[in-house]
Design a protein around this motif. Structure first.
Motif, PDB file in Angstrom:
ATOM      1  N   THR A 216       0.837  -1.196   0.000  1.00  0.00           N
ATOM      2  CA  THR A 216       0.000   0.000   0.000  1.00  0.00           C
ATOM      3  C   THR A 216       0.876   1.251   0.000  1.00  0.00           C
ATOM      4  O   THR A 216       2.101   1.161   0.114  1.00  0.00           O
ATOM      5  CB  THR A 216      -0.917   0.020   1.237  1.00  0.00           C
ATOM      6  N   LYS A 217       0.244   2.402  -0.090  1.00  0.00           N
ATOM      7  CA  LYS A 217       1.006   3.649  -0.079  1.00  0.00           C
ATOM      8  C   LYS A 217       0.124   4.806   0.385  1.00  0.00           C
ATOM      9  O   LYS A 217      -1.089   4.689   0.498  1.00  0.00           O
ATOM     10  CB  LYS A 217       1.552   3.942  -1.476  1.00  0.00           C
ATOM     11  N   GLY A 218       0.767   5.924   0.654  1.00  0.00           N
ATOM     12  CA  GLY A 218       0.064   7.167   0.960  1.00  0.00           C
ATOM     13  C   GLY A 218      -0.758   7.136   2.231  1.00  0.00           C
ATOM     14  O   GLY A 218      -0.425   6.470   3.218  1.00  0.00           O
ATOM     15  N   ASP A 219      -1.871   7.882   2.200  1.00  0.00           N
ATOM     16  CA  ASP A 219      -2.731   8.006   3.375  1.00  0.00           C
ATOM     17  C   ASP A 219      -3.374   6.674   3.746  1.00  0.00           C
ATOM     18  O   ASP A 219      -3.610   6.403   4.931  1.00  0.00           O
ATOM     19  CB  ASP A 219      -3.813   9.058   3.118  1.00  0.00           C
ATOM     20  N   TYR A 220      -3.658   5.851   2.745  1.00  0.00           N
ATOM     21  CA  TYR A 220      -4.242   4.536   3.009  1.00  0.00           C
ATOM     22  C   TYR A 220      -3.270   3.685   3.821  1.00  0.00           C
ATOM     23  O   TYR A 220      -3.650   3.050   4.799  1.00  0.00           O
ATOM     24  CB  TYR A 220      -4.583   3.844   1.687  1.00  0.00           C
ATOM     25  N   GLU A 221      -2.017   3.702   3.425  1.00  0.00           N
ATOM     26  CA  GLU A 221      -0.985   2.964   4.152  1.00  0.00           C
ATOM     27  C   GLU A 221      -0.870   3.468   5.591  1.00  0.00           C
ATOM     28  O   GLU A 221      -0.804   2.679   6.536  1.00  0.00           O
ATOM     29  CB  GLU A 221       0.352   3.112   3.434  1.00  0.00           C
ATOM     30  N   LYS A 222      -0.853   4.770   5.762  1.00  0.00           N
ATOM     31  CA  LYS A 222      -0.663   5.336   7.087  1.00  0.00           C
ATOM     32  C   LYS A 222      -1.805   4.988   8.039  1.00  0.00           C
ATOM     33  O   LYS A 222      -1.574   4.609   9.192  1.00  0.00           O
ATOM     34  CB  LYS A 222      -0.509   6.851   7.011  1.00  0.00           C
TER      35      LYS A 222
END
Length: 347
Positions: A332-338
């Motif tokens: 995953t990446k970005g805000d979703y990952e966080k």
């Protein structure tokens, strides 16, 4: 499945487990908490609501602020934030966020603002609407929730969609798979922690005669037993089956049953042996191969974050040789990952 076969073998060979199975937990002692989300000790619903309003109305939207608030609050605290937002702004917080956010990150944020029962009802509805049915989602939710949780899900489903859950299920499933799901929907499965040895022996014999011993399989016997016995009782049945069958019951279910019915009953088998390991396996499958099943990934992390996500993380590391955090970072990446990492307790 290899991990579960090893786990089952270890379980059935563990002579000391007979002494522990079926005993009630010590009364008066606080039950251990294995969730990853804890209450904010300095919680103020109106302050959080104001911060969310600012984050939503900021040019470009401040996703980081939204994540920091919602992923660090318990579900009960989020419900208070929702109410405060409505009171202070006259607006519906989920609707405001839905219009401001996009993609998988939006889905997680909206999930966090639902009660557990509302979220499960929402996921069941999505699994049945439109073309095709997501049978794995139906099995995962109905096969791992308690009777009380299923009753709350049914009430939330009725309130949100104006229909009985069973009505929708009958329209989207058929045959013995439908029968198994409707049995679970009754929310009458035994939850007695005490073990009935005699019943376990007779159930193991009935399963043997309905499967291995017979040309063809009497699926109704598997459905009746696996959807009605408690998890503790099922574990005893599995141990008794090892004494009379030529293979483990998990292998029998795989060999004798097929398709959605097999998926449903294997969910019950795996959840009875080790529920955190079952969820760890589902997370692994959601991130395995090309593409990521964000729906499954989000649902499990959100729904288990105040239940047993710590245990799921431990099982994930044991089963796959890497941490759940490492897997999420790779997929995953970005805000979703966080937001997923924060929900997993990774600061």
């Amino acid at each position: 499945m290899a991990f579960f076969q090893k786990l089952i073998k270890k379980f059935t060979n563990d002579k000391t487990s007979d002494d522990q199975t079926g005993k009630e937990p010590s009364k008066g002692k606080a039950q251990p908490y294995f969730g990853t989300i804890h209450p904010d000790p300095n919680f103020n619903a109106s302050r959080d609501a104001a911060a969310l309003q600012k984050a939503i109305e900021t040019k470009g939207v401040d996703e980081n602020a939204i994540t920091e608030i919602l992923a660090r609050r318990t579900n009960a605290q989020r419900q208070e934030i929702k109410a405060a937002y409505q009171k202070d702004t006259g607006k519906d917080l989920p609707k405001a966020l839905k219009s401001a956010l996009r993609s998988s990150y939006e889905d997680v944020v909206l999930a966090l603002l639902m009660t557990p029962a509302q979220f499960d009802a929402h996921e069941l509805r999505n699994a049945m609407k439109g073309l095709g049915t997501k049978e794995k989602t139906l099995c995962e939710i109905l096969g791992t929730r308690s009777n009380q949780e299923i009753r709350l899900i049914k009430a939330a489903f009725k309130e949100a969609y104006g229909e009985e859950l069973e009505h929708d299920m009958k329209g989207d499933t058929t045959g013995q798979f439908e029968t198994a799901l409707l049995n679970l929907c009754k929310a009458s499965r035994s939850e007695d922690p005490n073990i009935d040895d005699g019943l376990a022996k007779s159930d193991a014999k009935a399963l043997f005669e309905a499967g291995e011993k017979k040309l063809g399989t009497v699926s109704s016997v598997f459905i009746d037993i696996l959807t009605s016995r408690s998890e503790a009782q099922l574990c005893k049945i599995f141990k008794q089956y090892e004494k009379i069958g030529t293979q483990g019951l998990n292998t029998v279910v795989e060999d004798e049953l097929h398709g959605s019915l097999e998926e449903c009953l294997m969910t019950l088998v795996k959840a009875a042996w080790n529920k955190p390991a079952y969820f760890a396996e589902q997370l692994h499958l959601a991130m395995k191969g090309a593409g990521t099943n964000c729906n499954t990934l989000s649902r499990i992390i959100v729904s288990r974050s105040e239940k047993d996500l710590q245990k799921i993380k431990q099982e994930y590391k044991r089963m796959y040789g890497k941490t759940l955090q490492e897997a999420i970072l790779a997929e995953t990446k970005g805000d979703y990952e966080k937001v997923l990492l924060l929900l997993c307790g990774e600061n």
